[in-house]
Design a protein around this motif. Structure first.
Motif, PDB file in Angstrom:
ATOM      1  N   GLU A 220       0.825  -1.213   0.000  1.00  0.00           N
ATOM      2  CA  GLU A 220       0.000   0.000   0.000  1.00  0.00           C
ATOM      3  C   GLU A 220       0.856   1.260   0.000  1.00  0.00           C
ATOM      4  O   GLU A 220       0.526   2.250  -0.667  1.00  0.00           O
ATOM      5  N   THR A 221       1.972   1.241   0.737  1.00  0.00           N
ATOM      6  CA  THR A 221       2.851   2.415   0.735  1.00  0.00           C
ATOM      7  C   THR A 221       3.497   2.606  -0.630  1.00  0.00           C
ATOM      8  O   THR A 221       3.784   3.738  -1.030  1.00  0.00           O
ATOM      9  N   VAL A 222       3.728   1.515  -1.341  1.00  0.00           N
ATOM     10  CA  VAL A 222       4.287   1.641  -2.699  1.00  0.00           C
ATOM     11  C   VAL A 222       3.306   2.381  -3.605  1.00  0.00           C
ATOM     12  O   VAL A 222       3.706   3.242  -4.418  1.00  0.00           O
ATOM     13  N   ASP A 223       2.018   2.077  -3.483  1.00  0.00           N
ATOM     14  CA  ASP A 223       1.011   2.767  -4.299  1.00  0.00           C
ATOM     15  C   ASP A 223       0.966   4.259  -3.971  1.00  0.00           C
ATOM     16  O   ASP A 223       0.823   5.103  -4.875  1.00  0.00           O
ATOM     17  N   ARG A 224       1.072   4.617  -2.697  1.00  0.00           N
ATOM     18  CA  ARG A 224       1.111   6.041  -2.329  1.00  0.00           C
ATOM     19  C   ARG A 224       2.388   6.690  -2.842  1.00  0.00           C
ATOM     20  O   ARG A 224       2.387   7.845  -3.277  1.00  0.00           O
ATOM     21  N   TRP A 225       3.472   5.947  -2.778  1.00  0.00           N
ATOM     22  CA  TRP A 225       4.758   6.402  -3.293  1.00  0.00           C
ATOM     23  C   TRP A 225       4.629   6.762  -4.776  1.00  0.00           C
ATOM     24  O   TRP A 225       5.127   7.785  -5.253  1.00  0.00           O
ATOM     25  N   LYS A 226       3.955   5.885  -5.470  1.00  0.00           N
ATOM     26  CA  LYS A 226       3.740   6.082  -6.910  1.00  0.00           C
ATOM     27  C   LYS A 226       2.962   7.380  -7.169  1.00  0.00           C
ATOM     28  O   LYS A 226       3.310   8.150  -8.079  1.00  0.00           O
ATOM     29  N   VAL A 227       1.924   7.644  -6.387  1.00  0.00           N
ATOM     30  CA  VAL A 227       1.125   8.865  -6.558  1.00  0.00           C
ATOM     31  C   VAL A 227       1.986  10.109  -6.367  1.00  0.00           C
ATOM     32  O   VAL A 227       1.887  11.085  -7.127  1.00  0.00           O
ATOM     33  N   LEU A 228       2.855  10.092  -5.369  1.00  0.00           N
ATOM     34  CA  LEU A 228       3.721  11.255  -5.112  1.00  0.00           C
ATOM     35  C   LEU A 228       4.697  11.504  -6.265  1.00  0.00           C
ATOM     36  O   LEU A 228       4.951  12.653  -6.640  1.00  0.00           O
ATOM     37  N   MET A 229       5.220  10.430  -6.821  1.00  0.00           N
ATOM     38  CA  MET A 229       6.135  10.608  -7.963  1.00  0.00           C
ATOM     39  C   MET A 229       5.393  11.130  -9.188  1.00  0.00           C
ATOM     40  O   MET A 229       5.933  11.945  -9.957  1.00  0.00           O
ATOM     41  N   LEU A 230       4.150  10.682  -9.376  1.00  0.00           N
ATOM     42  CA  LEU A 230       3.349  11.204 -10.485  1.00  0.00           C
ATOM     43  C   LEU A 230       3.054  12.698 -10.299  1.00  0.00           C
ATOM     44  O   LEU A 230       3.082  13.471 -11.259  1.00  0.00           O
ATOM     45  N   GLN A 231       2.786  13.107  -9.070  1.00  0.00           N
ATOM     46  CA  GLN A 231       2.587  14.527  -8.797  1.00  0.00           C
ATOM     47  C   GLN A 231       3.839  15.332  -9.131  1.00  0.00           C
ATOM     48  O   GLN A 231       3.762  16.410  -9.751  1.00  0.00           O
ATOM     49  N   PHE A 232       4.963  14.823  -8.719  1.00  0.00           N
ATOM     50  CA  PHE A 232       6.222  15.535  -9.007  1.00  0.00           C
ATOM     51  C   PHE A 232       6.441  15.657 -10.509  1.00  0.00           C
ATOM     52  O   PHE A 232       6.823  16.713 -11.024  1.00  0.00           O
ATOM     53  N   SER A 233       6.175  14.573 -11.227  1.00  0.00           N
ATOM     54  CA  SER A 233       6.356  14.600 -12.683  1.00  0.00           C
ATOM     55  C   SER A 233       5.402  15.592 -13.344  1.00  0.00           C
ATOM     56  O   SER A 233       5.786  16.351 -14.246  1.00  0.00           O
ATOM     57  N   THR A 234       4.142  15.588 -12.880  1.00  0.00           N
ATOM     58  CA  THR A 234       3.130  16.462 -13.492  1.00  0.00           C
ATOM     59  C   THR A 234       3.441  17.937 -13.262  1.00  0.00           C
ATOM     60  O   THR A 234       3.347  18.757 -14.191  1.00  0.00           O
ATOM     61  N   TYR A 235       3.821  18.291 -12.049  1.00  0.00           N
ATOM     62  CA  TYR A 235       4.002  19.703 -11.705  1.00  0.00           C
ATOM     63  C   TYR A 235       5.390  20.249 -12.052  1.00  0.00           C
ATOM     64  O   TYR A 235       5.704  21.402 -11.748  1.00  0.00           O
ATOM     65  N   THR A 236       6.189  19.442 -12.687  1.00  0.00           N
ATOM     66  CA  THR A 236       7.471  19.946 -13.210  1.00  0.00           C
ATOM     67  C   THR A 236       7.546  19.791 -14.731  1.00  0.00           C
ATOM     68  O   THR A 236       8.623  19.917 -15.310  1.00  0.00           O
ATOM     69  N   ASP A 237       6.417  19.534 -15.352  1.00  0.00           N
ATOM     70  CA  ASP A 237       6.357  19.346 -16.815  1.00  0.00           C
ATOM     71  C   ASP A 237       6.053  20.689 -17.486  1.00  0.00           C
ATOM     72  O   ASP A 237       4.950  21.216 -17.371  1.00  0.00           O
ATOM     73  N   PHE A 238       7.045  21.248 -18.202  1.00  0.00           N
ATOM     74  CA  PHE A 238       6.850  22.535 -18.882  1.00  0.00           C
ATOM     75  C   PHE A 238       6.271  22.383 -20.288  1.00  0.00           C
ATOM     76  O   PHE A 238       6.036  23.385 -20.971  1.00  0.00           O
ATOM     77  N   SER A 239       6.093  21.163 -20.745  1.00  0.00           N
ATOM     78  CA  SER A 239       5.344  20.851 -21.965  1.00  0.00           C
ATOM     79  C   SER A 239       6.001  21.268 -23.283  1.00  0.00           C
ATOM     80  O   SER A 239       5.344  21.190 -24.311  1.00  0.00           O
TER      81      SER A 239
END
Length: 476
Positions: A220-239
């Protein structure tokens, strides 16, 4: 395949602890990198804003209608918008993602400590039982030696026929040591059975249940870990094309993460054999030269031990009732949690609630398994003791120790003519009886001496019948 079946061994436990330490170091490193990225993006947003300020220094009134000036104004406006967006993304990472990363780190530490404490606790109970069995066995051996000495002293005084204070003192010590030996024998037998039951439950239920629960929460912590990494990727994407190609690679790598497969390679690499059974045995060598009523792996039921066994039986009955009450309570709590989960629709808003319910059910199931093991262990001990205690009436209890009556001087004078009549053969029988160990005299059908001894008030001998069927307590 999983933690419960493949990671029971000592080396697997050490590898699992090392893995969790490595995960914590990785989380700390990710948090520092995210914080550094937030700092860089904020500085970048400030720098973009400085560009916009510089652009606005140009007086546009002089170039009214100019297409070049109008295009430059659009660049300034979009640059300002980009500055605001970069700052908003950085602020989100700082106020949400990094905060959740800190919470995840704290939870991982707590889970590691919980696993360590539970693992040490259940193995500590096994070590306690092993130590208790060894200590009781050693005390048993010492008490047997004292029993042999006191028995020999009493026999010596008795055969000499002196009677008096020394004989009474030897007799009282012999009774005292025998009483202690019989009770200690029962403690040893019960400890051996208890250790055997707990060791079986440790291998088959307690340790697998702990490992299964720990694997679930780690996934379960791995799944939460995954969400945090996706957030980091999304909010640092300048497109733009360059950044987008890099972020697509990162996202594809992140999307491939799945909690159920995270620990597959780790489990395969550190697979170990399940725990080998530890055989609790009654040391039969203790009784190799003992000539009395005590039997290996059998309770001694006599007038010396009946009260203690009956008290232990009542204590086990109380523990059984307590365990069965707790089992019903845990089953009710599990049912309530499962019903609450069914009533919730799986959405992004309810995911945390569902995760909490799953975690609660996992903890309750682990606690339920432990209580069931306790109940089964108490039930086995209850059956062992009750099969003996409930099979004998109080009035039919055999004596723990029997003595031949010491013939008084008056009796000796009265029976002189009788002994002469019996003759030398009867005298040899008497001396043979006196040299035998001091347990109950067995009645022989064609023995003139034994018939005469019984008719003068000699001691009766008793034997236990075979234990009856197990008595099982069930509370409905």
């Amino acid at each position: 395949m999983g933690f419960a079946t493949d990671l029971q061994g000592k080396t697997s436990h050490e590898a699992l602890m090392s893995l969790q330490d490595g995960e914590l170091r990785l989380l700390e490193n990710m948090k520092r990198c995210m914080s550094l990225r937030v700092k860089c993006d904020r500085e970048y947003a400030i720098a973009l804003n400085s560009v916009c300020i510089q652009i606005l220094k140009i007086d546009q009134s002089e170039l009214k209608g100019s297409m070049v000036a109008r295009a430059w104004s659009v660049i300034a406006e979009e640059t300002e918008a980009m500055s605001r967006l970069v700052k908003q993304n950085a602020d989100y990472l700082a106020s949400h993602t990094i905060d959740e990363m800190n919470a995840l780190i704290s939870e991982k530490r707590a889970l590691r400590k919980l696993y360590t404490d539970e693992h040490n606790r259940i193995h500590g109970e096994l070590l306690r039982l092993q130590d208790a069995v060894n200590k009781t066995r050693n005390l048993y051996e010492k008490t047997l030696e004292l029993w042999r000495v006191s028995k020999a002293k009493y026999e010596d005084q008795y055969v000499k026929g002196k009677g008096g204070k020394k004989l009474e003192e030897a007799k009282e010590r012999y009774i005292k040591i025998t009483n202690k030996l019989h009770k200690l024998h029962n403690d040893y037998v019960i400890l051996v059975h208890e250790g055997k039951e707990y060791e079986k439950h440790l291998r088959n239920t307690l340790l697998p249940s702990l490992l299964e629960y720990h694997q679930t929460v780690l996934q379960e912590t791995v799944d939460r870990w995954k969400v945090l990494m996706l957030q980091f990727s999304t909010y640092t994407d300048f497109s733009n094309d360059t950044f987008r190609s890099l972020n697509i690679k990162m996202k594809k790598s992140i999307e491939s993460v799945a909690g159920e497969d995270e620990y597959k390679d780790f489990t395969d690499k550190h697979r170990s054999r399940p725990l080998q059974p530890f055989d609790f045995k009654f040391d039969v060598s203790l009784l190799h030269d003992y000539n009395g009523p005590l039997k290996p792996n059998q309770l001694a039921l006599d007038d010396m031990t009946y009260d203690a066994l009956n008290k232990r039986l009542q204590n086990l009955k109380d523990k059984l009732v307590e365990c069965q009450t707790l089992i019903k309570e845990k089953e009710l709590e599990i049912g309530q949690c499962e019903n609450e989960m069914k009533s919730l629709r799986k959405t992004s808003e309810t995911e945390k609630t569902l995760s909490g319910k799953r975690r609660a059910i996992g903890i309750l199931r682990k606690e339920l398994n432990e209580i069931i093991c306790q109940e089964q262990r108490h039930q086995q001990l209850f059956n062992l003791v009750s099969s003996w205690v409930n099979n004998v009436e109080l009035k039919d209890l055999p004596p723990g120790l029997e003595f031949s009556e010491i013939v008084s001087n008056e009796t000796k004078d009265e029976d002189t003519s009788s002994l002469n009549a019996i003759g030398r053969r009867s005298a040899r029988i008497i001396m043979s009886k006196l040299r035998q160990p001091f347990h109950a005299f067995q009645k022989k059908t064609n023995s003139t001496f034994d018939d005469s001894f019984t008719s003068h008030g000699g001691s009766r001998s008793y034997s236990l019948t075979s234990p009856g069927q197990d008595n099982v307590i069930r509370i409905h």
